[in-house]
Design an enzyme around this catalytic site. Sequence first.
Site, PDB file in Angstrom:
ATOM      1  N   CYS A 189      21.103  -5.128   1.136  1.00 23.25           N
ATOM      2  CA  CYS A 189      19.667  -4.870   1.067  1.00 23.25           C
ATOM      3  C   CYS A 189      19.340  -4.204  -0.271  1.00 23.25           C
ATOM      4  O   CYS A 189      20.233  -3.762  -0.991  1.00 23.25           O
ATOM      5  CB  CYS A 189      19.229  -3.983   2.221  1.00 23.25           C
ATOM      6  SG  CYS A 189      19.753  -2.291   2.045  1.00 23.25           S
ATOM      7  N   HIS A 247      47.443 -12.929   5.983  1.00 22.71           N
ATOM      8  CA  HIS A 247      46.824 -11.814   6.718  1.00 22.71           C
ATOM      9  C   HIS A 247      45.552 -12.232   7.449  1.00 22.71           C
ATOM     10  O   HIS A 247      44.968 -11.449   8.186  1.00 22.71           O
ATOM     11  CB  HIS A 247      46.557 -10.616   5.789  1.00 22.71           C
ATOM     12  CG  HIS A 247      45.501 -10.835   4.755  1.00 22.71           C
ATOM     13  ND1 HIS A 247      44.279 -10.227   4.817  1.00 22.71           N
ATOM     14  CD2 HIS A 247      45.496 -11.595   3.641  1.00 22.71           C
ATOM     15  CE1 HIS A 247      43.557 -10.600   3.758  1.00 22.71           C
ATOM     16  NE2 HIS A 247      44.280 -11.426   3.036  1.00 22.71           N
TER      17      HIS A 247
HETATM   18  N1  PLP Z   1      39.545 -17.804   0.003  1.00 25.07           N
HETATM   19  C1  PLP Z   1      38.780 -17.479   1.058  1.00 25.07           C
HETATM   20  C2  PLP Z   1      37.903 -18.521   1.682  1.00 25.07           C
HETATM   21  C3  PLP Z   1      38.805 -16.171   1.564  1.00 25.07           C
HETATM   22  O1  PLP Z   1      38.034 -15.859   2.619  1.00 25.07           O
HETATM   23  C4  PLP Z   1      39.649 -15.220   0.944  1.00 25.07           C
HETATM   24  C5  PLP Z   1      39.658 -13.831   1.425  1.00 25.07           C
HETATM   25  O2  PLP Z   1      38.738 -13.349   2.036  1.00 25.07           O
HETATM   26  C6  PLP Z   1      40.442 -15.623  -0.137  1.00 25.07           C
HETATM   27  C7  PLP Z   1      40.347 -16.923  -0.594  1.00 25.07           C
HETATM   28  C8  PLP Z   1      41.363 -14.670  -0.825  1.00 25.07           C
HETATM   29  O3  PLP Z   1      42.425 -14.267  -0.028  1.00 25.07           O
HETATM   30  P1  PLP Z   1      43.350 -13.070  -0.532  1.00 25.07           P
HETATM   31  O4  PLP Z   1      42.450 -11.898  -0.740  1.00 25.07           O
HETATM   32  O5  PLP Z   1      44.316 -12.856   0.564  1.00 25.07           O
HETATM   33  O6  PLP Z   1      43.961 -13.498  -1.810  1.00 25.07           O
END
Ligand code: PLP
Length: 459
Positions: free
Chosen positions: A394, A233
Amino acid sequence: MKKNGTQKKKAVSKKKTLVAKTVTPCKANVIYLDNNGTTKLCKEAKNAMVMWLESRANPSSDSIIAKKSKELMECARKYILKHCSVNASKYTIIFTSGASESNCFILRSVVDSYKQHTGKKPHIITSATEHESIIQCCNSLRDSGRANITYIEPNAYGCISPALVKKAITSQTALISVMAANNELGCINDIRAIGEIAHDKKIPFHTDAVQLFGKYKIPLIKNRVDALSMSFHKLYGPMGLGMLIISNALIDGYNLKGQISGTQQNKLRGGTENVPAVAGAVAAIKSTFANRSEKNKKMCLQKKHIIYELEKALPQGTYKSYFSKKKPKRNEFLVLGPESNSSYKNPNVLPNTLLLCFVKNVSFSKEGYKPFCNVDLKKCLNRRNIVISVGSACATSSKKASHVLYSIKAPEIVRQGVIRVSLSDNTTKKEIDTFVKELILCLKKQMPLDDPTGSGTSK
Ligand code: PLP
């Protein structure tokens, strides 16, 4: 027995609560600048998914209609591995529910296998800037006594030094896991150098490539990557589908076991595969990588434009000045993370990510002084149909500040003013212009922009 009036009413209201409420998505026409959070499903992925939504072809079944879904899964795996410049004899793809699951899978499986095969307590090297899914999983492995963990601290820009990774290696290091790019700061780590160090010491190397995967190709062997996590996604594919690409040498060498029992995916991850999502994922990769370098260049220019326009309203300061004793005596904004090296081949920052910080001058603090509040800024932008995110919060918010900002040792005044702007491939110039205009209006609600000193004495 006859029911009286109250009993009848109760029966009716009970019946009502059993009816599922139909909830529909918010259709508000927003300027969406939180694309590191999630992206909009692209039409190519949607079309591919729709084609499979009504199919009863379960790839684990041997029915006559299952053949096609098995073929789809095989083609998807081959396509994705080719995209990563490896082939199916060397690497395996395990489809998961997302990168969080992929991250936990690799950490837990390696820890279990290492202990089983050596009888020793494994040591894991990771970084203090990782996504919560890595940090929390490592903390739980440490707290339950199953592993020793070293968290490498980043530099002021959020980058992890390969030399520090090398220094942390012990005779019991079972895995090195360092993210390819940070989701808040946008900094890109030198995973090739870290992979090389791991390879030389014969230690498996895992990288959480969620934020980098959709922006640049990641050749796995060249980068010495043994395992890679990502989520679809984040690149205009479906929610709830991720993958762990893992080298067969690591699976066999460690005799890795799945974390969710079942027969699917070579017993490495139980559960019927999400076939429509896999169809969407392949289409999303294809569409995302069409004209990739132009899309990256466009987003880099849009980021520069935001900074250029902001500078007309407010001076830009430097993050490092907040570590010196002489604090800046003016209202200003900062760009956190490294300054872009403008290289397409070896970029050091994600093209779409801008971590901005607004600081209100404290040196003229009079009675009633209120520091700048990123949560108020976010709310103000939200009211104007603009979506951004706040990595930290904040003082007035109940949300805890982000561990990433603590890891770069951001002082409180900086942590309180941070917002993350993350662009998409489809963000338009008009959206950027409206965003900057509204941002300046919202900033004015918290600090005077025509008087950067805040003293009421300058122009
Ligand atoms: N790793 C990183 C660097 C992410 O930015 C994210 C989600 O923001 C994830 C892992 C986790 O992805 P998911 O929520 O699709 O499992």
